[in-house]
Scaffold this motif. Structure first.
Motif, PDB file in Angstrom:
ATOM      1  N   ASN A  17      29.521  42.200 -19.247  1.00  0.00           N
ATOM      2  CA  ASN A  17      29.513  43.357 -20.142  1.00  0.00           C
ATOM      3  C   ASN A  17      29.450  42.826 -21.574  1.00  0.00           C
ATOM      4  O   ASN A  17      30.354  42.115 -22.014  1.00  0.00           O
ATOM      5  N   ARG A  44      31.268  42.481 -15.065  1.00  0.00           N
ATOM      6  CA  ARG A  44      31.288  43.896 -14.676  1.00  0.00           C
ATOM      7  C   ARG A  44      32.288  44.090 -13.536  1.00  0.00           C
ATOM      8  O   ARG A  44      32.418  43.248 -12.658  1.00  0.00           O
ATOM      9  N   ASN A  45      33.023  45.213 -13.566  1.00  0.00           N
ATOM     10  CA  ASN A  45      33.943  45.567 -12.485  1.00  0.00           C
ATOM     11  C   ASN A  45      33.094  46.056 -11.316  1.00  0.00           C
ATOM     12  O   ASN A  45      32.585  47.172 -11.317  1.00  0.00           O
ATOM     13  N   TYR A  50      31.581  49.783 -10.502  1.00  0.00           N
ATOM     14  CA  TYR A  50      30.127  49.898 -10.585  1.00  0.00           C
ATOM     15  C   TYR A  50      29.563  50.540  -9.317  1.00  0.00           C
ATOM     16  O   TYR A  50      28.767  51.477  -9.375  1.00  0.00           O
TER      17      TYR A  50
END
Length: 87
Positions: free
Chosen positions: A31, A38-39, A43
């Motif tokens: 990110n 990114r989670n 997502y």
């Protein structure tokens, strides 16, 4: 931390397959605002939610590669036969 009330659904990526590897790399992007990965769970849940919104109503969709057939629309016999070949 307890996993009670949670259900894990693992996703596998074949790292020797170009398409799978591209999907994995996209999902693991950093990110740019937080400089953190990114989670993945968040997502995937967001993608599922977007898919649910697209599939609401009278649309019939079995697979993302198949056409969306609206129940209230009429089609010629040729079109119906062509669409049936996808289903």
């Amino acid at each position: 931390m307890s996993n009670e009330g949670r259900k894990n659904k693992p996703v596998s990526f074949n790292t020797t397959d170009e398409h799978d590897l591209a999907l994995l790399k996209h999902a693991e992007q950093i990110n740019p605002l937080t400089e953190k990965p990114r989670n993945f769970s968040k997502y995937v849940k967001r993608l599922i939610e977007e898919d649910m919104k697209r599939c609401s109503g009278s649309e019939i969709r079995i697979d993302r590669n198949e056409p969306i057939i609206h129940e209230d629309e009429t089609y010629s016999i040729e079109t119906k036969e062509a669409m049936s070949s996808f289903i």
